[in-house]
Scaffold this motif. Structure first.
Motif, PDB file in Angstrom:
ATOM      1  N   GLN A  57      35.280  25.545  42.842  1.00  0.00           N
ATOM      2  CA  GLN A  57      36.615  26.108  42.777  1.00  0.00           C
ATOM      3  C   GLN A  57      36.505  27.538  42.257  1.00  0.00           C
ATOM      4  O   GLN A  57      35.757  27.806  41.313  1.00  0.00           O
ATOM      5  CB  GLN A  57      37.522  25.295  41.864  1.00  0.00           C
ATOM      6  N   TYR A  58      37.282  28.437  42.864  1.00  0.00           N
ATOM      7  CA  TYR A  58      37.283  29.841  42.471  1.00  0.00           C
ATOM      8  C   TYR A  58      38.670  30.183  41.916  1.00  0.00           C
ATOM      9  O   TYR A  58      39.686  30.015  42.591  1.00  0.00           O
ATOM     10  CB  TYR A  58      36.920  30.732  43.653  1.00  0.00           C
ATOM     11  N   LEU A  59      38.669  30.653  40.680  1.00  0.00           N
ATOM     12  CA  LEU A  59      39.915  30.966  39.980  1.00  0.00           C
ATOM     13  C   LEU A  59      40.013  32.469  39.761  1.00  0.00           C
ATOM     14  O   LEU A  59      39.091  33.086  39.231  1.00  0.00           O
ATOM     15  CB  LEU A  59      39.966  30.265  38.624  1.00  0.00           C
ATOM     16  N   CYS A  60      41.141  33.015  40.149  1.00  0.00           N
ATOM     17  CA  CYS A  60      41.435  34.416  39.874  1.00  0.00           C
ATOM     18  C   CYS A  60      42.342  34.463  38.646  1.00  0.00           C
ATOM     19  O   CYS A  60      43.141  33.548  38.421  1.00  0.00           O
ATOM     20  CB  CYS A  60      42.135  35.030  41.089  1.00  0.00           C
ATOM     21  N   ALA A  61      42.205  35.503  37.833  1.00  0.00           N
ATOM     22  CA  ALA A  61      43.025  35.640  36.638  1.00  0.00           C
ATOM     23  C   ALA A  61      43.357  37.098  36.401  1.00  0.00           C
ATOM     24  O   ALA A  61      42.685  37.994  36.920  1.00  0.00           O
ATOM     25  CB  ALA A  61      42.309  35.059  35.421  1.00  0.00           C
ATOM     26  N   SER A  62      44.397  37.329  35.626  1.00  0.00           N
ATOM     27  CA  SER A  62      44.747  38.695  35.245  1.00  0.00           C
ATOM     28  C   SER A  62      45.180  38.699  33.791  1.00  0.00           C
ATOM     29  O   SER A  62      45.561  37.664  33.238  1.00  0.00           O
ATOM     30  CB  SER A  62      45.842  39.265  36.140  1.00  0.00           C
ATOM     31  N   SER A  63      45.105  39.868  33.165  1.00  0.00           N
ATOM     32  CA  SER A  63      45.540  39.965  31.774  1.00  0.00           C
ATOM     33  C   SER A  63      45.998  41.383  31.474  1.00  0.00           C
ATOM     34  O   SER A  63      45.660  42.330  32.183  1.00  0.00           O
ATOM     35  CB  SER A  63      44.418  39.569  30.814  1.00  0.00           C
ATOM     36  N   ALA A  64      46.771  41.485  30.394  1.00  0.00           N
ATOM     37  CA  ALA A  64      47.181  42.797  29.910  1.00  0.00           C
ATOM     38  C   ALA A  64      46.787  42.904  28.443  1.00  0.00           C
ATOM     39  O   ALA A  64      45.668  43.254  28.133  1.00  0.00           O
ATOM     40  CB  ALA A  64      48.680  43.002  30.106  1.00  0.00           C
ATOM     41  N   TYR A  65      47.691  42.511  27.533  1.00  0.00           N
ATOM     42  CA  TYR A  65      47.413  42.624  26.105  1.00  0.00           C
ATOM     43  C   TYR A  65      47.293  41.273  25.429  1.00  0.00           C
ATOM     44  O   TYR A  65      47.303  41.186  24.218  1.00  0.00           O
ATOM     45  CB  TYR A  65      48.497  43.463  25.430  1.00  0.00           C
ATOM     46  N   SER A  66      47.166  40.212  26.236  1.00  0.00           N
ATOM     47  CA  SER A  66      46.986  38.883  25.658  1.00  0.00           C
ATOM     48  C   SER A  66      45.970  38.132  26.498  1.00  0.00           C
ATOM     49  O   SER A  66      45.121  38.731  27.155  1.00  0.00           O
ATOM     50  CB  SER A  66      48.324  38.148  25.598  1.00  0.00           C
ATOM     51  N   GLY A  67      46.058  36.805  26.461  1.00  0.00           N
ATOM     52  CA  GLY A  67      45.100  36.008  27.209  1.00  0.00           C
ATOM     53  C   GLY A  67      45.275  36.140  28.702  1.00  0.00           C
ATOM     54  O   GLY A  67      46.258  36.671  29.200  1.00  0.00           O
ATOM     55  N   ALA A  68      44.269  35.638  29.414  1.00  0.00           N
ATOM     56  CA  ALA A  68      44.303  35.691  30.868  1.00  0.00           C
ATOM     57  C   ALA A  68      45.258  34.642  31.435  1.00  0.00           C
ATOM     58  O   ALA A  68      45.404  33.556  30.880  1.00  0.00           O
ATOM     59  CB  ALA A  68      42.893  35.457  31.417  1.00  0.00           C
ATOM     60  N   PHE A  69      45.898  34.985  32.537  1.00  0.00           N
ATOM     61  CA  PHE A  69      46.750  34.060  33.278  1.00  0.00           C
ATOM     62  C   PHE A  69      46.069  33.772  34.612  1.00  0.00           C
ATOM     63  O   PHE A  69      45.666  34.701  35.308  1.00  0.00           O
ATOM     64  CB  PHE A  69      48.136  34.655  33.474  1.00  0.00           C
ATOM     65  N   PHE A  70      45.969  32.497  34.950  1.00  0.00           N
ATOM     66  CA  PHE A  70      45.169  32.079  36.097  1.00  0.00           C
ATOM     67  C   PHE A  70      46.019  31.762  37.313  1.00  0.00           C
ATOM     68  O   PHE A  70      47.152  31.283  37.198  1.00  0.00           O
ATOM     69  CB  PHE A  70      44.358  30.828  35.734  1.00  0.00           C
ATOM     70  N   GLY A  71      45.425  32.007  38.491  1.00  0.00           N
ATOM     71  CA  GLY A  71      46.002  31.525  39.727  1.00  0.00           C
ATOM     72  C   GLY A  71      45.672  30.059  39.922  1.00  0.00           C
ATOM     73  O   GLY A  71      44.971  29.443  39.100  1.00  0.00           O
ATOM     74  N   GLN A  72      46.185  29.474  40.990  1.00  0.00           N
ATOM     75  CA  GLN A  72      46.015  28.036  41.220  1.00  0.00           C
ATOM     76  C   GLN A  72      44.648  27.688  41.782  1.00  0.00           C
ATOM     77  O   GLN A  72      44.283  26.516  41.830  1.00  0.00           O
ATOM     78  CB  GLN A  72      47.111  27.525  42.152  1.00  0.00           C
ATOM     79  N   GLY A  73      43.900  28.691  42.198  1.00  0.00           N
ATOM     80  CA  GLY A  73      42.528  28.461  42.614  1.00  0.00           C
ATOM     81  C   GLY A  73      42.362  28.249  44.111  1.00  0.00           C
ATOM     82  O   GLY A  73      43.313  27.878  44.818  1.00  0.00           O
ATOM     83  N   THR A  74      41.151  28.500  44.576  1.00  0.00           N
ATOM     84  CA  THR A  74      40.732  28.173  45.936  1.00  0.00           C
ATOM     85  C   THR A  74      39.581  27.194  45.831  1.00  0.00           C
ATOM     86  O   THR A  74      38.569  27.494  45.195  1.00  0.00           O
ATOM     87  CB  THR A  74      40.266  29.423  46.709  1.00  0.00           C
ATOM     88  N   ARG A  75      39.765  26.042  46.456  1.00  0.00           N
ATOM     89  CA  ARG A  75      38.677  25.058  46.456  1.00  0.00           C
ATOM     90  C   ARG A  75      37.870  25.244  47.727  1.00  0.00           C
ATOM     91  O   ARG A  75      38.375  25.015  48.826  1.00  0.00           O
ATOM     92  CB  ARG A  75      39.236  23.644  46.364  1.00  0.00           C
ATOM     93  N   LEU A  76      36.631  25.680  47.565  1.00  0.00           N
ATOM     94  CA  LEU A  76      35.766  26.023  48.690  1.00  0.00           C
ATOM     95  C   LEU A  76      34.709  24.953  48.880  1.00  0.00           C
ATOM     96  O   LEU A  76      34.040  24.552  47.922  1.00  0.00           O
ATOM     97  CB  LEU A  76      35.086  27.376  48.441  1.00  0.00           C
ATOM     98  N   THR A  77      34.562  24.522  50.136  1.00  0.00           N
ATOM     99  CA  THR A  77      33.480  23.607  50.505  1.00  0.00           C
ATOM    100  C   THR A  77      32.667  24.260  51.612  1.00  0.00           C
ATOM    101  O   THR A  77      33.227  24.657  52.646  1.00  0.00           O
ATOM    102  CB  THR A  77      34.027  22.261  50.995  1.00  0.00           C
ATOM    103  N   VAL A  78      31.366  24.386  51.388  1.00  0.00           N
ATOM    104  CA  VAL A  78      30.474  24.965  52.400  1.00  0.00           C
ATOM    105  C   VAL A  78      29.598  23.843  52.954  1.00  0.00           C
ATOM    106  O   VAL A  78      28.882  23.176  52.208  1.00  0.00           O
ATOM    107  CB  VAL A  78      29.598  26.083  51.820  1.00  0.00           C
ATOM    108  N   VAL A  79      29.702  23.653  54.266  1.00  0.00           N
ATOM    109  CA  VAL A  79      28.976  22.535  54.881  1.00  0.00           C
ATOM    110  C   VAL A  79      27.807  23.058  55.717  1.00  0.00           C
ATOM    111  O   VAL A  79      27.748  24.223  56.071  1.00  0.00           O
ATOM    112  CB  VAL A  79      29.925  21.686  55.745  1.00  0.00           C
TER     113      VAL A  79
END
Lengths: 112, 110
Positions: B88-110
Motif C-alpha cells: 500500500q502506498y500512502l501520500c501525506a501532507s503537513s504544515a505546522y503539525s502532524g501529517a495528514f494521510f490520503g486513503q492510499g493506493t493498494r498496488l499488486t504487481v503480478v
C-alpha cells in the motif's frame, strides 16, 4: 538521524481498562511528537500530539506525556472501548511538519 | 472539504510496467510525503518534498521518482514494477503539525 522505538508491538486489554504505549527517540533536537491511530483498512489519523515545551496533554480519554530528559513519550488511553482497537503509531520530528520518524506500531485489541 | 486524494485506490499491474500513482491535496500544505506500508505494519518513507521543485529521497526511494511542479500535486512513478512493489502506498501532507494521510493506493504487481 532519528531512531524511534515503540513498545509493545501488541497489547490486549479488557474493555474499561487503561492502555499505555511507550516510545523512545534518539535525537535530542526532536521537538514535536504526534500519535496516529490506524483502523483496519483505513488511513492513519492524527489523534493527539505534543510539543517539547509541554510535559503532558489530554484530550478526553487520551493523553500523551513527554520526558525530554529521558527522551521518551507515552500514549495513555483510559476507559478503553472496543472502537479503540487499532494500530497506533508514534512519531518524532525536529520541527513541526518536517520529516517524520515513525515507530513500528502497536496493535491494540480491546476485549469486550 | 480539504483533504488528500489518491488515485487509483486499487491497481493490479504486470511486471515491468511503468506506473504513476497520483496524489493531490487541497489542504494548502507545503510539505508532502510518500510512504509504503504493508497492512498494519511500519511506515517506510519513500520520498518527500518541502515545496515546489523540492524533492528528497527517503529510505525506500530506489526504483521510484517523484515530481513537485505544483503545490497541491505530488505524483509517484515506478519506472518498472516488480512483485516486490506489491504494497500500500500512502501520500501525506503537513504544515505546522502532524501529517495528514490520503486513503492510499493498494498496488499488486503480478
Amino acid at each position: 538521524g532519528e531512531n524511534v522505538e515503540q513498545h509493545p508491538s501488541t497489547l490486549s486489554v479488557q474493555e474499561g481498562d487503561s492502555a499505555v504505549i511507550k516510545c523512545t527517540y534518539s535525537d535530542s533536537a526532536s521537538n514535536y511528537f504526534p500519535w496516529y491511530k490506524q483502523e483496519l483498512g483505513k488511513r492513519p489519523q492524527l489523534i493527539i500530539d505534543i510539543r517539547s515545551n509541554v510535559g503532558e496533554k489530554k484530550d478526553q480519554r487520551i493523553a500523551v506525556t513527554l520526558n525530554k530528559t529521558a527522551k521518551h513519550f507515552s500514549l495513555h488511553i483510559t476507559e478503553t472501548q472496543p472502537e479503540d482497537s487499532a494500530v497506533y503509531f508514534c512519531a518524532a520530528s525536529r520541527n513541526t511538519g518536517n520529516q517524520f520518524y515513525f515507530g513500528t506500531g502497536t496493535s491494540l485489541t480491546v476485549i469486550p | 472539504e480539504a483533504d488528500i486524494y489518491q488515485t487509483p485506490r486499487y491497481l493490479v499491474i504486470g511486471t515491468g510496467k511503468k506506473i504513476t500513482l497520483e496524489c493531490s491535496q487541497t489542504m494548502g500544505h507545503d510539505k508532502m510525503y510518500w510512504y509504503q506500508q504493508d497492512p498494519g505494519m511500519e511506515l517506510h518513507l519513500i520520498h518527500y518534498s518541502y515545496g515546489v521543485n523540492s524533492t528528497e529521497k527517503g529510505d525506500l526511494s530506489s526504483e521510484s521518482t517523484v515530481s513537485r511542479i505544483r503545490t497541491e500535486h505530488f505524483p509517484l512513478t515506478l519506472e518498472s514494477a516488480r512483485p516486490s512493489h506489491t504494497s500500500q502506498y500512502l501520500c501525506a501532507s503537513s504544515a505546522y503539525s502532524g501529517a495528514f494521510f490520503g486513503q492510499g493506493t493498494r498496488l499488486t504487481v503480478v
